[in-house]
Enzyme design. Structure first.
Site, PDB file in Angstrom:
ATOM      1  N   HIS A   1       0.859  -1.185   0.000  1.00 16.20           N
ATOM      2  CA  HIS A   1       0.000   0.000   0.000  1.00 16.20           C
ATOM      3  C   HIS A   1       0.892   1.231   0.000  1.00 16.20           C
ATOM      4  O   HIS A   1       1.244   1.774   1.052  1.00 16.20           O
ATOM      5  CB  HIS A   1      -0.935  -0.028   1.221  1.00 16.20           C
ATOM      6  CG  HIS A   1      -1.971   1.044   1.225  1.00 16.20           C
ATOM      7  ND1 HIS A   1      -3.172   0.919   1.911  1.00 16.20           N
ATOM      8  CD2 HIS A   1      -2.010   2.272   0.630  1.00 16.20           C
ATOM      9  CE1 HIS A   1      -3.888   2.018   1.747  1.00 16.20           C
ATOM     10  NE2 HIS A   1      -3.193   2.878   0.991  1.00 16.20           N
TER      11      HIS A   1
ATOM     12  N   HIS B   1       1.252   4.732  -2.512  1.00 16.02           N
ATOM     13  CA  HIS B   1       0.866   5.532  -3.694  1.00 16.02           C
ATOM     14  C   HIS B   1       2.145   6.187  -4.186  1.00 16.02           C
ATOM     15  O   HIS B   1       2.744   6.980  -3.437  1.00 16.02           O
ATOM     16  CB  HIS B   1      -0.151   6.601  -3.313  1.00 16.02           C
ATOM     17  CG  HIS B   1      -1.399   6.030  -2.729  1.00 16.02           C
ATOM     18  ND1 HIS B   1      -2.527   5.804  -3.473  1.00 16.02           N
ATOM     19  CD2 HIS B   1      -1.683   5.607  -1.464  1.00 16.02           C
ATOM     20  CE1 HIS B   1      -3.465   5.282  -2.696  1.00 16.02           C
ATOM     21  NE2 HIS B   1      -2.981   5.153  -1.471  1.00 16.02           N
TER      22      HIS B   1
ATOM     23  N   HIS C   1      -9.512   0.835  -1.628  1.00 14.19           N
ATOM     24  CA  HIS C   1      -9.533   1.507  -0.331  1.00 14.19           C
ATOM     25  C   HIS C   1     -10.969   1.449   0.205  1.00 14.19           C
ATOM     26  O   HIS C   1     -11.916   1.754  -0.526  1.00 14.19           O
ATOM     27  CB  HIS C   1      -9.158   2.983  -0.474  1.00 14.19           C
ATOM     28  CG  HIS C   1      -7.701   3.237  -0.668  1.00 14.19           C
ATOM     29  ND1 HIS C   1      -6.965   2.633  -1.644  1.00 14.19           N
ATOM     30  CD2 HIS C   1      -6.844   4.062   0.010  1.00 14.19           C
ATOM     31  CE1 HIS C   1      -5.711   3.071  -1.570  1.00 14.19           C
ATOM     32  NE2 HIS C   1      -5.606   3.933  -0.580  1.00 14.19           N
TER      33      HIS C   1
ATOM     34  N   GLU D   1     -11.337   3.485   5.570  1.00  8.39           N
ATOM     35  CA  GLU D   1     -10.254   4.356   6.079  1.00  8.39           C
ATOM     36  C   GLU D   1     -10.938   5.395   6.966  1.00  8.39           C
ATOM     37  O   GLU D   1     -10.741   5.417   8.184  1.00  8.39           O
ATOM     38  CB  GLU D   1      -9.505   5.004   4.908  1.00  8.39           C
ATOM     39  CG  GLU D   1      -8.415   5.987   5.332  1.00  8.39           C
ATOM     40  CD  GLU D   1      -7.735   6.677   4.137  1.00  8.39           C
ATOM     41  OE1 GLU D   1      -8.219   6.543   2.987  1.00  8.39           O
ATOM     42  OE2 GLU D   1      -6.716   7.371   4.364  1.00  8.39           O
TER      43      GLU D   1
ATOM     44  N   ASP E   1       1.650   4.039   2.743  1.00  8.23           N
ATOM     45  CA  ASP E   1       0.613   4.855   2.091  1.00  8.23           C
ATOM     46  C   ASP E   1       1.223   5.981   1.252  1.00  8.23           C
ATOM     47  O   ASP E   1       1.383   5.832   0.043  1.00  8.23           O
ATOM     48  CB  ASP E   1      -0.375   5.401   3.140  1.00  8.23           C
ATOM     49  CG  ASP E   1      -1.762   5.657   2.572  1.00  8.23           C
ATOM     50  OD1 ASP E   1      -2.002   5.323   1.402  1.00  8.23           O
ATOM     51  OD2 ASP E   1      -2.624   6.195   3.306  1.00  8.23           O
ATOM     52  N   ASP E   2       1.544   7.116   1.905  1.00 11.49           N
ATOM     53  CA  ASP E   2       2.120   8.283   1.217  1.00 11.49           C
ATOM     54  C   ASP E   2       3.303   8.770   2.050  1.00 11.49           C
ATOM     55  O   ASP E   2       3.212   9.787   2.753  1.00 11.49           O
ATOM     56  CB  ASP E   2       1.059   9.384   1.090  1.00 11.49           C
ATOM     57  CG  ASP E   2      -0.133   8.915   0.292  1.00 11.49           C
ATOM     58  OD1 ASP E   2      -0.030   8.855  -0.944  1.00 11.49           O
ATOM     59  OD2 ASP E   2      -1.160   8.568   0.901  1.00 11.49           O
TER      60      ASP E   2
HETATM   61  N1  HPA Z   1      -6.691   7.348   0.850  1.00  9.69           N
HETATM   62  C1  HPA Z   1      -7.337   7.569  -0.286  1.00  9.69           C
HETATM   63  N2  HPA Z   1      -6.733   7.991  -1.373  1.00  9.69           N
HETATM   64  C2  HPA Z   1      -5.417   8.214  -1.342  1.00  9.69           C
HETATM   65  C3  HPA Z   1      -4.712   8.003  -0.187  1.00  9.69           C
HETATM   66  C4  HPA Z   1      -5.378   7.541   0.963  1.00  9.69           C
HETATM   67  O1  HPA Z   1      -4.823   7.314   2.060  1.00  9.69           O
HETATM   68  N3  HPA Z   1      -3.424   8.313  -0.486  1.00  9.69           N
HETATM   69  C5  HPA Z   1      -3.383   8.681  -1.772  1.00  9.69           C
HETATM   70  N4  HPA Z   1      -4.601   8.620  -2.299  1.00  9.69           N
HETATM   71 ZN    ZN Z   2      -3.826   4.672   0.301  1.00 11.52          ZN
END
Ligand code: HPA
Ligand code: ZN
Length: 347
Positions: free
Chosen positions: A25, A27, A205, A208, A286-287
Protein backbone atom coordinates in the site's frame (compact mmCIF):
# COMPACT_ATOMS: atom_id res chain seq x y z
CA UNK A 1 9.33 10.98 11.28
CA UNK A 2 11.41 12.37 14.12
CA UNK A 3 13.30 10.12 16.49
CA UNK A 4 11.16 7.85 18.56
CA UNK A 5 11.29 7.88 22.33
CA UNK A 6 12.51 4.41 22.37
CA UNK A 7 11.80 1.52 24.64
CA UNK A 8 12.15 -1.14 21.93
CA UNK A 9 15.22 -3.30 22.46
CA UNK A 10 18.03 -2.89 19.92
CA UNK A 11 17.56 -6.56 18.97
CA UNK A 12 13.86 -6.04 18.23
CA UNK A 13 14.63 -2.90 16.23
CA UNK A 14 17.17 -4.81 14.14
CA UNK A 15 14.73 -7.68 13.66
CA UNK A 16 12.11 -5.23 12.37
CA UNK A 17 14.24 -2.98 10.22
CA UNK A 18 16.22 -5.75 8.50
CA UNK A 19 13.31 -8.16 8.13
CA UNK A 20 12.47 -9.07 4.53
CA UNK A 21 9.05 -7.58 3.85
CA UNK A 22 6.58 -6.73 1.11
CA UNK A 23 4.96 -3.33 0.75
CA UNK A 24 1.44 -3.44 -0.68
CA UNK A 25 0.00 0.00 0.00
CA UNK A 26 2.14 2.78 -1.39
CA UNK A 27 0.87 5.53 -3.69
CA UNK A 28 3.84 6.38 -5.84
CA UNK A 29 2.72 10.03 -6.09
CA UNK A 30 2.75 10.03 -2.28
CA UNK A 31 6.45 9.18 -2.28
CA UNK A 32 7.30 12.48 -3.96
CA UNK A 33 9.53 14.19 -1.42
CA UNK A 34 9.34 18.01 -1.14
CA UNK A 35 12.92 18.34 -2.41
CA UNK A 36 12.07 16.34 -5.55
CA UNK A 37 8.86 18.36 -6.03
CA UNK A 38 10.97 21.53 -6.18
CA UNK A 39 13.60 19.94 -8.39
CA UNK A 40 10.96 18.78 -10.89
CA UNK A 41 9.14 22.12 -10.72
CA UNK A 42 12.39 23.82 -11.74
CA UNK A 43 13.19 21.27 -14.44
CA UNK A 44 9.69 21.58 -15.93
CA UNK A 45 9.16 25.29 -15.23
CA UNK A 46 6.04 24.64 -13.19
CA UNK A 47 4.96 27.37 -10.78
CA UNK A 48 4.17 26.11 -7.30
CA UNK A 49 2.00 27.99 -4.79
CA UNK A 50 4.86 27.60 -2.25
CA UNK A 51 8.11 29.62 -2.09
CA UNK A 52 10.38 26.85 -0.91
CA UNK A 53 10.66 23.36 0.59
CA UNK A 54 10.11 24.69 4.12
CA UNK A 55 6.84 26.43 3.29
CA UNK A 56 5.60 23.38 1.42
CA UNK A 57 6.43 21.19 4.43
CA UNK A 58 4.57 23.68 6.64
CA UNK A 59 1.43 22.91 4.68
CA UNK A 60 1.67 19.23 5.66
CA UNK A 61 -0.71 19.63 8.60
CA UNK A 62 -3.79 17.67 7.70
CA UNK A 63 -7.12 17.42 9.47
CA UNK A 64 -8.58 14.63 7.36
CA UNK A 65 -8.17 12.74 4.09
CA UNK A 66 -9.49 15.56 1.89
CA UNK A 67 -7.16 18.20 3.32
CA UNK A 68 -4.27 15.87 2.44
CA UNK A 69 -5.55 15.04 -1.05
CA UNK A 70 -5.72 18.75 -1.96
CA UNK A 71 -1.96 19.11 -1.29
CA UNK A 72 -1.11 15.70 -2.76
CA UNK A 73 -2.71 16.54 -6.11
CA UNK A 74 -0.92 19.93 -6.12
CA UNK A 75 2.41 18.15 -5.52
CA UNK A 76 1.77 15.78 -8.45
CA UNK A 77 1.40 18.75 -10.82
CA UNK A 78 5.19 18.85 -11.33
CA UNK A 79 5.14 15.44 -13.05
CA UNK A 80 5.12 16.01 -16.79
CA UNK A 81 7.61 13.76 -18.56
CA UNK A 82 8.42 10.07 -18.57
CA UNK A 83 11.68 10.71 -16.72
CA UNK A 84 9.80 12.50 -13.92
CA UNK A 85 7.72 9.38 -13.26
CA UNK A 86 10.89 7.31 -13.52
CA UNK A 87 12.80 9.48 -11.04
CA UNK A 88 9.94 9.45 -8.53
CA UNK A 89 9.52 5.68 -8.65
CA UNK A 90 13.23 4.88 -8.62
CA UNK A 91 13.70 7.13 -5.57
CA UNK A 92 10.94 5.19 -3.77
CA UNK A 93 12.49 1.83 -4.69
CA UNK A 94 15.87 2.94 -3.31
CA UNK A 95 14.23 3.93 0.00
CA UNK A 96 12.21 0.71 0.12
CA UNK A 97 15.29 -1.47 -0.38
CA UNK A 98 16.94 0.33 2.54
CA UNK A 99 13.94 -0.71 4.67
CA UNK A 100 14.21 -4.39 3.80
CA UNK A 101 11.42 -4.34 1.21
CA UNK A 102 12.07 -7.10 -1.32
CA UNK A 103 8.76 -6.90 -3.15
CA UNK A 104 6.30 -4.00 -3.69
CA UNK A 105 2.92 -3.58 -5.31
CA UNK A 106 2.77 0.10 -6.19
CA UNK A 107 -0.35 2.22 -6.74
CA UNK A 108 -0.48 4.97 -9.32
CA UNK A 109 -3.30 7.40 -10.19
CA UNK A 110 -3.36 7.86 -13.99
CA UNK A 111 -6.33 10.24 -13.93
CA UNK A 112 -4.36 12.75 -11.84
CA UNK A 113 -2.07 13.04 -14.85
CA UNK A 114 -4.32 12.42 -17.87
CA UNK A 115 -6.65 15.17 -16.58
CA UNK A 116 -3.66 17.55 -16.99
CA UNK A 117 -3.06 16.35 -20.55
CA UNK A 118 -0.24 13.89 -19.81
CA UNK A 119 -0.63 10.73 -21.94
CA UNK A 120 -1.12 7.53 -19.93
CA UNK A 121 1.74 6.03 -21.95
CA UNK A 122 4.14 8.60 -20.46
CA UNK A 123 3.05 7.70 -16.94
CA UNK A 124 3.17 3.94 -17.38
CA UNK A 125 6.41 3.84 -19.35
CA UNK A 126 8.25 5.92 -16.75
CA UNK A 127 7.00 3.73 -13.92
CA UNK A 128 7.68 0.47 -15.77
CA UNK A 129 11.24 1.52 -16.56
CA UNK A 130 11.82 2.29 -12.87
CA UNK A 131 10.47 -1.11 -11.79
CA UNK A 132 12.71 -2.82 -14.34
CA UNK A 133 15.77 -0.91 -13.18
CA UNK A 134 14.76 -1.57 -9.56
CA UNK A 135 14.91 -5.30 -10.27
CA UNK A 136 18.19 -5.05 -12.20
CA UNK A 137 20.18 -2.63 -10.05
CA UNK A 138 18.54 -2.79 -6.62
CA UNK A 139 17.27 -6.37 -6.50
CA UNK A 140 13.70 -5.39 -5.61
CA UNK A 141 10.73 -6.87 -7.46
CA UNK A 142 7.80 -4.53 -7.99
CA UNK A 143 4.40 -4.55 -9.73
CA UNK A 144 1.96 -1.78 -10.62
CA UNK A 145 -1.66 -1.37 -9.52
CA UNK A 146 -3.66 1.25 -11.43
CA UNK A 147 -6.10 3.13 -9.20
CA UNK A 148 -9.31 4.85 -10.21
CA UNK A 149 -10.16 8.12 -8.46
CA UNK A 150 -13.49 7.63 -6.71
CA UNK A 151 -14.39 11.34 -6.76
CA UNK A 152 -14.58 11.06 -10.57
CA UNK A 153 -17.24 9.18 -12.55
CA UNK A 154 -17.34 5.52 -13.51
CA UNK A 155 -17.23 6.66 -17.16
CA UNK A 156 -13.90 8.33 -16.50
CA UNK A 157 -12.65 5.11 -14.88
CA UNK A 158 -13.85 3.06 -17.88
CA UNK A 159 -12.09 5.45 -20.24
CA UNK A 160 -8.91 5.09 -18.17
CA UNK A 161 -9.11 1.31 -18.27
CA UNK A 162 -9.56 1.40 -22.04
CA UNK A 163 -6.55 3.70 -22.43
CA UNK A 164 -4.47 1.32 -20.30
CA UNK A 165 -5.35 -1.79 -22.32
CA UNK A 166 -2.21 -1.65 -24.50
CA UNK A 167 -0.14 -1.82 -21.28
CA UNK A 168 -2.01 -4.60 -19.48
CA UNK A 169 1.08 -6.81 -19.33
CA UNK A 170 2.64 -4.19 -17.03
CA UNK A 171 -0.25 -4.08 -14.56
CA UNK A 172 -1.07 -6.62 -11.88
CA UNK A 173 -4.29 -5.06 -10.69
CA UNK A 174 -6.67 -2.17 -10.25
CA UNK A 175 -7.51 -0.20 -7.13
CA UNK A 176 -9.82 2.55 -5.93
CA UNK A 177 -8.62 5.59 -4.02
CA UNK A 178 -9.15 9.32 -3.32
CA UNK A 179 -12.00 10.90 -1.29
CA UNK A 180 -13.88 8.09 0.43
CA UNK A 181 -16.82 9.49 2.38
CA UNK A 182 -19.72 10.30 0.02
CA UNK A 183 -18.26 8.11 -2.72
CA UNK A 184 -19.53 4.59 -2.06
CA UNK A 185 -17.79 1.83 -4.00
CA UNK A 186 -20.89 0.50 -5.84
CA UNK A 187 -20.51 3.33 -8.37
CA UNK A 188 -17.54 1.39 -9.80
CA UNK A 189 -19.07 -2.10 -10.10
CA UNK A 190 -18.96 -2.21 -13.92
CA UNK A 191 -15.38 -0.98 -14.31
CA UNK A 192 -14.15 -3.45 -11.71
CA UNK A 193 -16.01 -6.29 -13.45
CA UNK A 194 -14.37 -5.31 -16.72
CA UNK A 195 -10.91 -5.10 -15.14
CA UNK A 196 -11.33 -8.55 -13.55
CA UNK A 197 -12.38 -9.94 -16.93
CA UNK A 198 -9.15 -8.57 -18.37
CA UNK A 199 -7.25 -10.63 -15.80
CA UNK A 200 -6.46 -7.83 -13.36
CA UNK A 201 -6.66 -8.42 -9.60
CA UNK A 202 -8.99 -6.09 -7.69
CA UNK A 203 -8.22 -4.18 -4.51
CA UNK A 204 -9.87 -1.05 -3.09
CA UNK A 205 -9.53 1.51 -0.33
CA UNK A 206 -12.43 1.07 2.08
CA UNK A 207 -13.01 1.74 5.76
CA UNK A 208 -10.25 4.36 6.08
CA UNK A 209 -12.67 7.13 7.08
CA UNK A 210 -15.75 5.51 5.55
CA UNK A 211 -18.10 3.07 7.32
CA UNK A 212 -17.88 -0.75 7.45
CA UNK A 213 -20.70 -0.77 4.83
CA UNK A 214 -18.10 0.37 2.27
CA UNK A 215 -15.98 -2.66 3.12
CA UNK A 216 -18.94 -5.00 2.58
CA UNK A 217 -19.55 -3.24 -0.72
CA UNK A 218 -16.00 -3.62 -2.06
CA UNK A 219 -16.16 -7.31 -1.15
CA UNK A 220 -19.59 -8.04 -2.61
CA UNK A 221 -19.84 -5.56 -5.50
CA UNK A 222 -16.24 -4.97 -6.59
CA UNK A 223 -15.11 -8.48 -5.58
CA UNK A 224 -11.76 -7.34 -4.26
CA UNK A 225 -9.10 -9.73 -2.99
CA UNK A 226 -7.67 -7.26 -0.49
CA UNK A 227 -8.85 -4.18 1.43
CA UNK A 228 -6.70 -1.05 1.63
CA UNK A 229 -6.89 0.41 5.16
CA UNK A 230 -10.07 -1.36 6.34
CA UNK A 231 -9.48 -0.29 9.95
CA UNK A 232 -13.16 0.63 10.43
CA UNK A 233 -13.93 -3.10 10.23
CA UNK A 234 -13.14 -3.16 13.94
CA UNK A 235 -16.67 -1.76 14.52
CA UNK A 236 -18.47 -4.65 12.77
CA UNK A 237 -18.17 -8.09 14.32
CA UNK A 238 -19.73 -10.04 11.47
CA UNK A 239 -17.43 -8.29 8.99
CA UNK A 240 -14.42 -9.20 11.14
CA UNK A 241 -15.60 -12.82 11.16
CA UNK A 242 -15.82 -12.84 7.37
CA UNK A 243 -12.42 -11.19 6.85
CA UNK A 244 -10.85 -13.71 9.22
CA UNK A 245 -12.61 -16.75 7.73
CA UNK A 246 -11.80 -15.80 4.13
CA UNK A 247 -8.30 -14.48 5.02
CA UNK A 248 -9.02 -11.25 3.16
CA UNK A 249 -6.01 -9.08 3.95
CA UNK A 250 -5.98 -5.50 5.19
CA UNK A 251 -3.15 -3.21 4.08
CA UNK A 252 -2.95 -0.95 7.12
CA UNK A 253 -1.01 2.34 7.21
CA UNK A 254 -0.61 3.47 10.83
CA UNK A 255 1.24 6.79 10.32
CA UNK A 256 -1.26 7.76 7.61
CA UNK A 257 -4.14 7.10 10.02
CA UNK A 258 -2.38 9.22 12.63
CA UNK A 259 -1.59 12.14 10.26
CA UNK A 260 -5.11 12.17 8.79
CA UNK A 261 -6.61 12.14 12.30
CA UNK A 262 -8.36 8.78 12.01
CA UNK A 263 -6.77 8.17 15.45
CA UNK A 264 -5.53 10.86 17.83
CA UNK A 265 -2.69 8.65 19.00
CA UNK A 266 -1.10 5.46 17.69
CA UNK A 267 -1.74 3.81 21.04
CA UNK A 268 -5.44 3.86 20.05
CA UNK A 269 -4.83 2.08 16.73
CA UNK A 270 -6.69 -1.25 16.34
CA UNK A 271 -3.97 -2.98 14.28
CA UNK A 272 -2.94 -5.40 17.02
CA UNK A 273 -6.56 -6.19 17.90
CA UNK A 274 -7.24 -6.94 14.22
CA UNK A 275 -4.21 -9.25 14.08
CA UNK A 276 -5.29 -11.03 17.26
CA UNK A 277 -8.81 -11.46 15.83
CA UNK A 278 -7.25 -13.68 13.17
CA UNK A 279 -7.01 -11.26 10.26
CA UNK A 280 -4.19 -11.10 7.74
CA UNK A 281 -2.90 -7.60 8.56
CA UNK A 282 0.03 -5.82 6.94
CA UNK A 283 1.95 -2.61 7.73
CA UNK A 284 2.54 -0.10 4.92
CA UNK A 285 3.47 3.53 4.35
CA UNK A 286 0.61 4.86 2.09
CA UNK A 287 2.12 8.28 1.22
CA UNK A 288 5.49 8.26 2.97
CA UNK A 289 6.66 11.71 1.82
CA UNK A 290 3.58 13.28 3.42
CA UNK A 291 2.97 11.17 6.51
CA UNK A 292 6.37 11.24 8.14
CA UNK A 293 7.91 7.96 7.25
CA UNK A 294 8.53 4.90 5.12
CA UNK A 295 7.61 1.34 6.03
CA UNK A 296 10.15 0.84 8.82
CA UNK A 297 9.04 4.10 10.46
CA UNK A 298 5.50 2.71 10.38
CA UNK A 299 6.64 -0.54 12.00
CA UNK A 300 8.77 1.16 14.66
CA UNK A 301 6.23 3.79 15.70
CA UNK A 302 3.47 1.19 15.85
CA UNK A 303 5.59 -1.24 17.87
CA UNK A 304 6.59 1.55 20.25
CA UNK A 305 3.03 2.87 20.72
CA UNK A 306 1.46 -0.55 21.23
CA UNK A 307 4.45 -2.25 22.87
CA UNK A 308 4.42 -5.07 20.32
CA UNK A 309 6.75 -8.06 20.32
CA UNK A 310 9.01 -10.00 17.95
CA UNK A 311 6.21 -12.51 17.32
CA UNK A 312 4.06 -9.63 16.01
CA UNK A 313 6.83 -8.43 13.69
CA UNK A 314 7.16 -11.93 12.29
CA UNK A 315 3.38 -12.17 11.85
CA UNK A 316 3.11 -8.82 10.02
CA UNK A 317 6.02 -9.67 7.73
CA UNK A 318 4.57 -13.09 6.87
CA UNK A 319 1.16 -11.49 6.24
CA UNK A 320 2.79 -9.03 3.84
CA UNK A 321 3.81 -11.91 1.57
CA UNK A 322 0.60 -13.87 2.12
CA UNK A 323 -1.42 -10.79 1.11
CA UNK A 324 0.66 -10.17 -2.02
CA UNK A 325 -0.07 -11.35 -5.54
CA UNK A 326 3.17 -13.31 -5.86
CA UNK A 327 3.19 -17.05 -6.63
CA UNK A 328 2.45 -19.39 -3.70
CA UNK A 329 5.82 -21.12 -4.13
CA UNK A 330 7.59 -17.76 -3.87
CA UNK A 331 5.57 -16.88 -0.75
CA UNK A 332 6.74 -20.10 0.92
CA UNK A 333 10.36 -19.15 0.27
CA UNK A 334 9.84 -15.80 1.97
CA UNK A 335 8.11 -17.37 5.02
CA UNK A 336 11.19 -19.57 5.43
CA UNK A 337 13.52 -16.58 5.06
CA UNK A 338 11.59 -14.69 7.73
CA UNK A 339 11.96 -17.66 10.11
CA UNK A 340 15.70 -17.81 9.41
CA UNK A 341 16.01 -14.05 9.89
CA UNK A 342 14.24 -14.26 13.27
CA UNK A 343 16.46 -17.14 14.40
CA UNK A 344 19.58 -15.29 13.33
CA UNK A 345 18.46 -12.34 15.49
CA UNK A 346 17.88 -14.55 18.51
CA UNK A 347 14.06 -14.77 18.31
N1 HPA B 1 -6.69 7.35 0.85
C1 HPA B 1 -7.34 7.57 -0.29
N2 HPA B 1 -6.73 7.99 -1.37
C2 HPA B 1 -5.42 8.21 -1.34
C3 HPA B 1 -4.71 8.00 -0.19
C4 HPA B 1 -5.38 7.54 0.96
O1 HPA B 1 -4.82 7.31 2.06
N3 HPA B 1 -3.42 8.31 -0.49
C5 HPA B 1 -3.38 8.68 -1.77
N4 HPA B 1 -4.60 8.62 -2.30
ZN1 ZN C 1 -3.83 4.67 0.30
Amino acid sequence: MSAISNTLSPALQRLITQMPKAELHIHIEGSLEPELIFELAKRNQVNLPFDDVASLKNAYAFKDLQSFLDIYYAGASVLLKEEDFYDMAYAYLQKAVGDGVVYAEIFFDPQTHTERGIPIQTVIQGLVRATQDGATYLGIESKLIMCFLRHLSQDSALETLKAAEPYLEHLIGVGLDSSEVGHPPEKFTDVFARARKLGLKAVAHAGEEGPPAYIWSVLDQLKVLRIDHGVQAIHDQSLIARLAKERIPLTVCPLSNLKLCVYDDLSLHPIKRLLDLGLCVTINSDDPAYFGGYINDNYLHTFQALQLKASDAIAFAKCSFEASFMQESQKNLWYAKIEQHALAHGF
